[in-house]
Design a protein around this motif. Structure first.
Motif, PDB file in Angstrom:
ATOM      1  N   ARG A   1       0.820  -1.214   0.000  1.00 23.94           N
ATOM      2  CA  ARG A   1       0.000   0.000   0.000  1.00 23.94           C
ATOM      3  C   ARG A   1       0.858   1.270   0.000  1.00 23.94           C
ATOM      4  O   ARG A   1       0.453   2.292  -0.559  1.00 23.94           O
ATOM      5  CB  ARG A   1      -0.921   0.013   1.219  1.00 23.94           C
ATOM      6  N   ILE A   2       2.020   1.213   0.631  1.00 25.41           N
ATOM      7  CA  ILE A   2       2.848   2.414   0.707  1.00 25.41           C
ATOM      8  C   ILE A   2       3.282   2.871  -0.680  1.00 25.41           C
ATOM      9  O   ILE A   2       3.531   4.065  -0.912  1.00 25.41           O
ATOM     10  CB  ILE A   2       4.090   2.163   1.612  1.00 25.41           C
ATOM     11  N   LYS A   3       3.334   1.949  -1.628  1.00 23.98           N
ATOM     12  CA  LYS A   3       3.718   2.309  -2.996  1.00 23.98           C
ATOM     13  C   LYS A   3       2.699   3.241  -3.638  1.00 23.98           C
ATOM     14  O   LYS A   3       3.039   4.031  -4.525  1.00 23.98           O
ATOM     15  CB  LYS A   3       3.859   1.040  -3.850  1.00 23.98           C
ATOM     16  N   ASP A   4       1.428   3.130  -3.196  1.00 24.67           N
ATOM     17  CA  ASP A   4       0.354   3.952  -3.770  1.00 24.67           C
ATOM     18  C   ASP A   4      -0.063   5.100  -2.855  1.00 24.67           C
ATOM     19  O   ASP A   4      -1.075   5.757  -3.105  1.00 24.67           O
ATOM     20  CB  ASP A   4      -0.867   3.062  -4.066  1.00 24.67           C
ATOM     21  N   TYR A   5       0.706   5.317  -1.802  1.00 20.85           N
ATOM     22  CA  TYR A   5       0.378   6.399  -0.875  1.00 20.85           C
ATOM     23  C   TYR A   5       0.356   7.740  -1.600  1.00 20.85           C
ATOM     24  O   TYR A   5       1.269   8.065  -2.372  1.00 20.85           O
ATOM     25  CB  TYR A   5       1.409   6.434   0.258  1.00 20.85           C
ATOM     26  N   ASN A   6      -0.689   8.518  -1.392  1.00 24.16           N
ATOM     27  CA  ASN A   6      -0.842   9.806  -2.070  1.00 24.16           C
ATOM     28  C   ASN A   6      -0.127  10.899  -1.276  1.00 24.16           C
ATOM     29  O   ASN A   6      -0.521  11.245  -0.163  1.00 24.16           O
ATOM     30  CB  ASN A   6      -2.325  10.147  -2.223  1.00 24.16           C
ATOM     31  N   LEU A   7       0.923  11.444  -1.857  1.00 23.09           N
ATOM     32  CA  LEU A   7       1.750  12.438  -1.162  1.00 23.09           C
ATOM     33  C   LEU A   7       1.002  13.731  -0.858  1.00 23.09           C
ATOM     34  O   LEU A   7       1.465  14.538  -0.042  1.00 23.09           O
ATOM     35  CB  LEU A   7       3.002  12.738  -1.988  1.00 23.09           C
TER      36      LEU A   7
ATOM     37  N   THR B   1       2.441   3.746   9.049  1.00 19.74           N
ATOM     38  CA  THR B   1       2.859   2.642   9.905  1.00 19.74           C
ATOM     39  C   THR B   1       3.924   1.782   9.235  1.00 19.74           C
ATOM     40  O   THR B   1       4.768   1.195   9.920  1.00 19.74           O
ATOM     41  CB  THR B   1       1.656   1.766  10.300  1.00 19.74           C
ATOM     42  N   CYS B   2       3.913   1.710   7.926  1.00 18.20           N
ATOM     43  CA  CYS B   2       4.915   0.927   7.204  1.00 18.20           C
ATOM     44  C   CYS B   2       6.323   1.439   7.501  1.00 18.20           C
ATOM     45  O   CYS B   2       7.262   0.656   7.669  1.00 18.20           O
ATOM     46  CB  CYS B   2       4.634   0.967   5.706  1.00 18.20           C
ATOM     47  N   CYS B   3       6.464   2.757   7.560  1.00 17.36           N
ATOM     48  CA  CYS B   3       7.784   3.371   7.759  1.00 17.36           C
ATOM     49  C   CYS B   3       8.058   3.687   9.226  1.00 17.36           C
ATOM     50  O   CYS B   3       9.203   3.610   9.683  1.00 17.36           O
ATOM     51  CB  CYS B   3       7.884   4.660   6.948  1.00 17.36           C
ATOM     52  N   ASN B   4       7.006   4.058   9.975  1.00 20.33           N
ATOM     53  CA  ASN B   4       7.194   4.594  11.321  1.00 20.33           C
ATOM     54  C   ASN B   4       6.668   3.706  12.439  1.00 20.33           C
ATOM     55  O   ASN B   4       6.803   4.045  13.606  1.00 20.33           O
ATOM     56  CB  ASN B   4       6.518   5.976  11.419  1.00 20.33           C
ATOM     57  N   GLY B   5       6.023   2.582  12.085  1.00 23.91           N
ATOM     58  CA  GLY B   5       5.507   1.683  13.105  1.00 23.91           C
ATOM     59  C   GLY B   5       4.215   2.177  13.728  1.00 23.91           C
ATOM     60  O   GLY B   5       3.485   2.972  13.145  1.00 23.91           O
ATOM     61  N   TYR B   6       3.918   1.696  14.928  1.00 20.57           N
ATOM     62  CA  TYR B   6       2.688   2.045  15.634  1.00 20.57           C
ATOM     63  C   TYR B   6       2.578   3.551  15.841  1.00 20.57           C
ATOM     64  O   TYR B   6       3.573   4.243  15.992  1.00 20.57           O
ATOM     65  CB  TYR B   6       2.657   1.368  17.012  1.00 20.57           C
TER      66      TYR B   6
END
Length: 373
Positions: A327-333, A345-350
């Protein structure tokens, strides 16, 4: 001395002498569960879990995750919509330490084809559940799943605009179909039915759902124990099942449960663009505001669904997305433009929504209390 659970990189049992209680609302945890959604909501009366989805069973088995412990505190479970990444964690809970008293799921507004849609949603969730258990449906089987792990009676009901859960206001779905493009919905419902009928093995199962009656709680009157199918045949039909799933997904997204806590918390489920606008316009109108300012905003569909009206209608201190490596690949900046801070959460956790963030967060053995040290 209080015996508490210390949340850091791992969960351990421990004891502390002094702690500082935070009274600010909302107290919540956006869990790092990969490409799925599980949010623990602290309410002083009834701690709640907003979805209980996980990317895979490792998120429950690995001791660095504490979802099972959160579920033990949970008294009310909200399933925002019928996609497996929002409830499949239930399939992996096999103990009886749970005391869920209420289960909530989305209301489907009445329109000409709504009964057919309700049956298709049930049928899709049944097909989705085959990879976990022998039978399943959406709300109906969720109830049986919760009852299997809960030591108390479970009350189940649908949610729509106008209802509240604890401190939270339900701002979507609407009770009326007027807020939806009904002709488009009807066409999509017919396309799904035609796709089902292309595959004899799937059509045979569908006939049971198609004949079923729907009760006042929008549950199907089906004896799921009597449903028979060849698991191997259905597992070989994953491609057409996924095609059916993709078509139903867009529809069920439109009926996601969305929650709001004034000035603090906004959750938009997995709404599609049109419904994002309709939901926010309705919220602005009801509160007589030009802009919704909240401390915490949970982005729709893991940060991948976006409408330009979001930039105009929302400002948040923290913009939070629950997502994994896909999902992070499609995250809208563009989401980064509407908040002071953003958190994936993918990059920064909880993410701990409780005022000042801390490396050590402690949940007491008493429901409804979060401590920070």
């Amino acid at each position: 001395m209080l015996k508490l659970f210390i949340i850091s990189s791992k969960i351990v049992l421990g004891e502390i002498k002094v702690c500082r209680r935070l009274m600010s609302f909302p107290n919540f945890i956006v869990n790092d569960v990969g490409d799925a959604n599980s949010i623990f909501l602290q309410d002083y009366e009834n701690p709640m879990m907003l979805d209980f989805g996980i990317q895979n069973k490792d998120f429950l088995d690995d001791d660095k995750f504490f979802l099972k412990k959160q579920l033990e505190f949970t008294r009310e479970l909200i399933v925002s919509h019928y996609h497996k990444d929002h409830f499949n964690g239930l399939y992996y809970v096999n103990d009886k330490n749970i005391e869920i008293r209420k289960l909530y799921y989305p209301y489907i507004p009445r329109f000409q084809s709504s009964e057919k849609l309700i049956k298709e949603i049930h049928f899709l969730a049944f097909l989705q559940s085959i990879e976990y258990i022998k039978s399943g449906s959406c709300a109906s089987d969720l109830i049986s799943l919760v009852r299997k792990v809960s030591s108390t009676e479970v009350e189940a009901c649908s949610l729509h605009i106008g209802k509240t859960i604890g401190q939270y206001e339900v701002i979507w779905p609407p009770k009326s179909a007027d807020d939806f493009d009904v002709p488009t919905l009807a066409r999509n419902i017919k396309i799904i039915e035609d796709k089902i009928k292309e595959i004899p093995e799937i059509e045979k199962l569908w006939s049971t759902f198609d004949r079923a009656e729907i009760d006042d709680n929008q549950l199907l009157k089906i004896d799921y124990e009597d449903l028979t199918f060849n698991r191997d045949i259905l597992e070989n039909l994953k491609e057409p099942i996924n095609e059916i799933e993709s078509k139903v997904k867009r529809i069920t997204n439109r009926f996601s449960i969305c929650l709001y806590l004034a000035d603090n918390f906004l959750f938009l489920g997995d709404l599609e663009q049109k419904e994002i606008r309709a939901c926010l316009e309705n919220l602005l109108k009801q509160n007589d505001k030009e802009k919704i300012c909240v401390k915490y905003f949970i982005t729709p569909h893991h940060g991948t669904h976006y409408s330009d009206c979001i930039r105009d209608f929302i400002h948040a201190t923290y913009v939070i997305s629950s997502n994994g490596k896909e999902r992070i690949k499609d995250y809208n900046l563009k989401y980064n433009e509407i908040g002071d801070y953003y958190h994936c959460t993918c990059c920064n956790g909880y993410f701990y929504g409780m005022g000042e963030l801390s490396e050590k967060v402690i949940i007491s053995a008493l429901p409804g209390t979060i401590f920070i040290v």
